[in-house]
Design an enzyme around this catalytic site. Sequence first.
Site, PDB file in Angstrom:
ATOM      1  CE  LYS A 276      -3.658  -1.973   2.613  1.00 40.11           C
ATOM      2  NZ  LYS A 276      -4.673  -1.936   1.620  1.00 40.11           N
ATOM      3  NE  ARG A 350     -10.944  -9.722  -1.738  1.00 39.23           N
ATOM      4  CZ  ARG A 350     -11.533  -8.933  -2.839  1.00 39.23           C
ATOM      5  NH1 ARG A 350     -11.691  -9.335  -4.265  1.00 39.23           N
ATOM      6  NH2 ARG A 350     -11.090  -7.826  -2.733  1.00 39.23           N
TER       7      ARG A 350
END
Length: 493
Positions: A276, A350
């Site tokens: 990130k 996920r």
Amino acid sequence: MEFSIKSAAPEKLRTDCLLVGIYEGRKLTDLAKSLDVVSEKAISAVLKSGDMEGKTGSTVLLRQLAGVSASRVMLVGLGKADEASLKSLRNSFRAAIKALPAGVESIATDFAGLGIKKTTLQQAASALAEVALDATYKVNAVKEKSVEPHALTEVLLLAEKEHHAAVTEGVSQGSSLGQGVALAKDLGNLPPNICTPSYLGKQAEKLAKEYGFKVEVLDQAAIEKLNMGSFLGVTRGSDEPPRFIVLQHLHGKKSQKPVVLVGKGITFDTGGISLKPGADMDEMKYDMCGAASVLGVFKALGELKLPLNVVGLIPTCENMPSGRATKPGDVLTSMSGQTIEVLNTDAEGRLILCDALTYAERFEPAAVIDIATLTGACVIALGHHVSGLFANNDALAKALLAAGEQANDRAWQMPLWDDYQGQLDSNFADIANIGGRAAGSITAACFLSRFAKKYDWAHLDIAGTAWKSGKDKGGTGRPVPLLVTYLLEQAAK
């Protein structure tokens, strides 16, 4: 916080501050009228001066009002009488608590009995208790000197004697919910070098000991035995060992199928090899707020002793880059046997949730609800006001939406149509872990739906609602109110 319910002459109450409602247009509530009489029209004089119009959340503090025993009287704007709602009551009560002078330790009010349309006394009392705890919450900052708790410790709700039972029940619910919200906030606000996967495991064991829950905290070896290859793929880059937490509140009948709550518990998310940007990366400590909300709900369940079977599942780990970390292009084999091509290691939530959803099958659940700070795309779509809701069952979705409305913790249902599933196609595995930029929150939900086909399932994307940035940076405790309200409704059936 200590709550009490009493029938008494308000002018004789010995409290630090008596909260008195004024409707917009300078209309007096019954309590305001009675105090206006004993104080020889002192309240009317304030209204005539123009100091108080009655707009929602406005306040005026009066000291040593003639004929009134309370040290202070605070006039609190309630908004328009014909538009009064549970939401406006919450806002007015919160504003009043925020406006209290620093030394006020006790307050009294008749707000529970204002007679709001479509709102029971119990619901009003519950909202007031929850707001009192939320408005006095202090961030559990790690400082040399301990954070001083809020001075307010006593709340007295005035109510007719025949209404005491309803108000007492409401206060019990609101107080329990408020304690759950506070726990979720505390866990979210802790720094990631303290709130690790092991720390969350210990918090679950602490709750289990306090409330008699059944608990298991599985270590890496136990997770490997379950063949949770997708979950373990996320943990590879971190030196912090993962945990898989199983909490069970079994107060329902043995034949009752449980509601299973699954909380994403990434205690720090760098994005892994798909790193990130550095700006605001500190806020990635909040990537475990799904896990925090499950523990917060269990705190409330323990207080409420709901006659319901509820299971909490928390896969928790860090997502870090290292020479051992999962790389874009790697293929992982999930607990379900489905293989996953990892195209972006920053879509890791996920990957840990899918194995937990497969694990949930063994409980033969009535419903499974996962809660996750899953996608920035959901923030772009809905902002920070509502959580994204996806479901494979319309009745479950409607029940959660209704609970959110009642709890002032709203969600908005997003599509989960097969049209989007093709974006997850992979040439090298059964499914890819991302489906491109378009409809990112929907394809994330579509990914999870592949692992939730054997039961009724809903997914709450709380990336926009679980914490606040800027000067008010901190956890919100959402969606604990929505979930607890939903479970209260299930218990009442």
